[in-house]
Write a protein that holds these residues in place. Structure first.
Motif, PDB file in Angstrom:
ATOM      1  N   ARG A  14      41.782  50.241  44.439  1.00 38.03           N
ATOM      2  CA  ARG A  14      41.415  48.987  45.112  1.00 38.03           C
ATOM      3  C   ARG A  14      42.478  47.911  44.907  1.00 38.03           C
ATOM      4  N   ARG A  15      42.980  47.787  43.678  1.00 39.18           N
ATOM      5  CA  ARG A  15      44.054  46.840  43.342  1.00 39.18           C
ATOM      6  C   ARG A  15      44.926  47.507  42.281  1.00 39.18           C
ATOM      7  N   PRO A  16      45.703  48.522  42.674  1.00 39.38           N
ATOM      8  CA  PRO A  16      46.449  49.303  41.676  1.00 39.38           C
ATOM      9  C   PRO A  16      47.479  48.451  40.926  1.00 39.38           C
ATOM     10  N   GLU A  17      47.537  48.688  39.622  1.00 39.73           N
ATOM     11  CA  GLU A  17      48.495  47.996  38.756  1.00 39.73           C
ATOM     12  C   GLU A  17      49.138  48.997  37.823  1.00 39.73           C
ATOM     13  N   PRO A  18      50.457  48.898  37.630  1.00 42.36           N
ATOM     14  CA  PRO A  18      51.131  49.794  36.683  1.00 42.36           C
ATOM     15  C   PRO A  18      50.786  49.437  35.242  1.00 42.36           C
ATOM     16  N   ARG A  19      50.897  50.431  34.388  1.00 40.22           N
ATOM     17  CA  ARG A  19      50.783  50.192  32.947  1.00 40.22           C
ATOM     18  C   ARG A  19      52.080  49.533  32.482  1.00 40.22           C
ATOM     19  N   SER A  20      52.045  48.938  31.330  1.00 40.86           N
ATOM     20  CA  SER A  20      53.219  48.267  30.778  1.00 40.86           C
ATOM     21  C   SER A  20      54.406  49.234  30.718  1.00 40.86           C
ATOM     22  N   GLY A  21      55.526  48.849  31.320  1.00 41.48           N
ATOM     23  CA  GLY A  21      56.742  49.650  31.301  1.00 41.48           C
ATOM     24  C   GLY A  21      56.790  50.772  32.324  1.00 41.48           C
ATOM     25  N   GLU A  22      55.738  50.951  33.088  1.00 38.60           N
ATOM     26  CA  GLU A  22      55.674  52.041  34.064  1.00 38.60           C
ATOM     27  C   GLU A  22      56.485  51.678  35.312  1.00 38.60           C
ATOM     28  N   GLN A  23      57.376  52.554  35.717  1.00 36.16           N
ATOM     29  CA  GLN A  23      58.198  52.353  36.912  1.00 36.16           C
ATOM     30  C   GLN A  23      57.463  52.915  38.129  1.00 36.16           C
ATOM     31  N   VAL A  24      57.002  52.033  39.001  1.00 37.70           N
ATOM     32  CA  VAL A  24      56.206  52.433  40.163  1.00 37.70           C
ATOM     33  C   VAL A  24      56.983  52.128  41.441  1.00 37.70           C
ATOM     34  N   HIS A  25      57.032  53.090  42.354  1.00 33.83           N
ATOM     35  CA  HIS A  25      57.720  52.908  43.636  1.00 33.83           C
ATOM     36  C   HIS A  25      56.784  52.467  44.747  1.00 33.83           C
ATOM     37  N   HIS A  26      55.516  52.858  44.669  1.00 33.38           N
ATOM     38  CA  HIS A  26      54.544  52.543  45.719  1.00 33.38           C
ATOM     39  C   HIS A  26      53.235  52.076  45.086  1.00 33.38           C
ATOM     40  N   LEU A  27      52.704  50.963  45.555  1.00 33.50           N
ATOM     41  CA  LEU A  27      51.335  50.561  45.238  1.00 33.50           C
ATOM     42  C   LEU A  27      50.550  50.708  46.532  1.00 33.50           C
ATOM     43  N   VAL A  28      49.510  51.519  46.511  1.00 33.25           N
ATOM     44  CA  VAL A  28      48.746  51.825  47.719  1.00 33.25           C
ATOM     45  C   VAL A  28      47.327  51.288  47.559  1.00 33.25           C
ATOM     46  N   PRO A  29      47.084  50.043  48.014  1.00 26.14           N
ATOM     47  CA  PRO A  29      45.731  49.491  47.925  1.00 26.14           C
ATOM     48  C   PRO A  29      44.828  50.132  48.973  1.00 26.14           C
ATOM     49  N   LEU A  30      43.645  50.545  48.549  1.00 25.70           N
ATOM     50  CA  LEU A  30      42.673  51.181  49.438  1.00 25.70           C
ATOM     51  C   LEU A  30      41.411  50.332  49.498  1.00 25.70           C
TER      52      LEU A  30
END
Length: 101
Positions: A14-30
């Motif tokens: 619903r509101r994706p968030e990375p964990r501390s230090g996590e390298q994320v390329h895509h946030l896909v809100p559903l």
């Protein structure tokens, strides 16, 4: 439906968030009409060997992988390999896996 090429770690929810230090390329809100999708429900992306994997991140309602008409729930924290034609359900939403031509 949206579609995009997976180039790194993607988080869905619903509101994706990375964990501390996590390298994320895509946030896909559903959007989730019945709130069955968790805030950060699952992740997917390439594994070190190049295959595409999905993993439930301990969501409340779980995730289900359907392959050739057979469904199986995903175990939280355990990656599952994806192949062309797979469908993954996150609460009341679905993602289809298609190999880029």
């Amino acid at each position: 439906g949206e579609s995009f090429v997976v180039e790194g770690l993607a988080l869905v929810g619903r509101r994706p968030e990375p964990r501390s230090g996590e390298q994320v390329h895509h946030l896909v809100p559903l959007t989730s009409a019945d709130m069955s999708v968790s805030k950060t429900h699952a992740q997917f992306g390439p594994a070190p060997d190049g295959v595409l994997v999905v993993m439930d991140r301990g969501s409340t309602n779980g995730s289900v992988l359907m392959r050739q008409g057979v469904s199986r729930p995903l175990t939280a924290g355990k990656p599952a390999t994806l192949v062309d034609g797979d469908v993954v359900s996150f609460g009341d939403r679905q993602m289809s896996v298609r190999r880029e031509a």
